[in-house]
Design an enzyme around this catalytic site. Structure first.
Site, mmCIF file in Angstrom:
data_model
loop_
_atom_site.group_PDB
_atom_site.id
_atom_site.type_symbol
_atom_site.label_atom_id
_atom_site.label_comp_id
_atom_site.label_asym_id
_atom_site.label_seq_id
_atom_site.Cartn_x
_atom_site.Cartn_y
_atom_site.Cartn_z
ATOM 1 N N GLY A 294 55.404 31.421 -14.609
ATOM 2 C CA GLY A 294 54.960 33.286 -14.014
ATOM 3 C C GLY A 294 57.222 32.935 -12.874
ATOM 4 N N TYR B 175 65.482 29.522 -5.754
ATOM 5 C CA TYR B 175 66.234 28.279 -5.587
ATOM 6 C C TYR B 175 66.001 26.544 -4.433
ATOM 7 C CZ TYR B 175 70.305 26.259 -2.855
ATOM 8 O OH TYR B 175 70.857 24.962 -2.662
ATOM 9 N N HIS B 176 66.021 25.979 -5.480
ATOM 10 C CA HIS B 176 65.502 24.480 -4.765
ATOM 11 C C HIS B 176 66.392 23.660 -4.648
ATOM 12 C CE1 HIS B 176 61.671 25.000 -7.121
ATOM 13 N NE2 HIS B 176 62.151 25.057 -7.868
ATOM 14 N N ILE C 249 55.589 29.945 -5.104
ATOM 15 C CA ILE C 249 54.880 29.835 -6.072
ATOM 16 C C ILE C 249 54.947 29.650 -7.785
ATOM 17 C CG2 ILE C 249 52.134 29.239 -6.974
ATOM 18 C CD1 ILE C 249 51.541 29.035 -4.029
ATOM 19 N N ALA D 166 57.179 25.344 -3.579
ATOM 20 C CA ALA D 166 57.947 24.575 -3.551
ATOM 21 C C ALA D 166 58.562 24.680 -1.862
ATOM 22 C CB ALA D 166 59.199 25.525 -3.698
ATOM 23 N N CYS E 179 62.973 35.317 -5.947
ATOM 24 C CA CYS E 179 61.416 36.121 -6.414
ATOM 25 C C CYS E 179 61.243 37.253 -6.293
ATOM 26 C CB CYS E 179 60.398 35.284 -4.856
ATOM 27 S SG CYS E 179 60.100 34.214 -4.672
#
Length: 235
Positions: free
Chosen positions: A86, A91-92, A153, A167, A183
């Protein structure tokens, strides 16, 4: 009929811990799906907790809008994946600790809102251990520090077995967030723990996450026996 005894401090559920280094997103994604599938087939199998970091990558939730992506997704140098979690785009990158719990919620509580709040609780307690006062914001998922989002999340649950997770921005280069509306929240910025603790130790934060996660969910952790390569072979 298979019954699911509730997880308690007396009856701790076993969890296989995979404390990894940096793994590319697609590999980790396939691994997660394999771990989840194994536990939907065999509900009595121990849960799993995967902790890692990713090279720079953008991900979109199932129904996420491309309106929140500021670069041309059709012609881009950046890695971009649409996945089954969801939430909107995020970004990671290195310095951000990613936590992927593979839990059978039948042993806990079959309530997705409860599960999201428990993940937030893990982050909030980790922040407290670092003398930081995180907070929740009504109507939004995640954790904030002085109005800046430090933990995002996004989850996916299949037959009550979870994947994806949260994250936590420990000490990442936040510039990658400038290319998106993180988000989908335009009026709130992204932050990190390092902005408040310049010499923060990511290895210590990992250790804290493992300990706090065990406390919040009542788990007995053991070193992961399921090797990444063998799990991928079974995927």
């Amino acid at each position: 009929m298979l019954t699911y005894p509730k997880n308690t401090s007396v009856n701790k559920r076993k969890c296989s811990l995979h404390n990894c280094g940096t793994i590319d997103y697609q590999t980790a994604w396939i691994w997660q799906k394999s771990l989840q599938k194994e536990r939907t087939i065999d509900p009595e199998r121990a849960d799993a907790l995967v902790i890692l970091e990713h090279p720079p990558v953008y991900t979109l939730g199932t129904d996420a809008s491309l309106d929140f992506v500021k670069f041309d997704h059709l012609q881009t140098e950046y890695e971009l994946y649409r996945v089954e979690r969801g939430g909107e785009v995020t970004y990671h990158c290195p310095g951000q600790i990613i936590v992927y719990p593979i839990l059978n919620l039948r042993y806990y509580k079959q309530d997705l809102h409860w599960y999201l709040r428990q993940l937030e609780e893990v982050v909030l307690r980790v922040l407290v251990l670092n003398n930081l006062a995180g907070e929740r914001i009504d109507g939004l998922t995640g954790v904030w520090l002085e109005g800046r989002k430090v933990a995002a999340i996004g989850i996916k649950v299949s037959r009550w077995v979870t994947m994806h997770g949260f994250a936590l921005n420990v000490c990442p280069d936040l510039s990658g967030f400038d290319r998106i509306v993180p988000c989908g929240i335009a009026d709130r910025s992204v932050g990190s723990m390092a902005e408040f603790i310049p010499n923060i130790n990511p290895i210590l934060v990992r250790k804290q996450i493992i300990e706090v996660f065990s406390e919040v969910f009542g788990l007995e952790m053991s070193d992961g026996r399921e090797d990444l390569s063998s799990s991928l072979d079974r995927a």
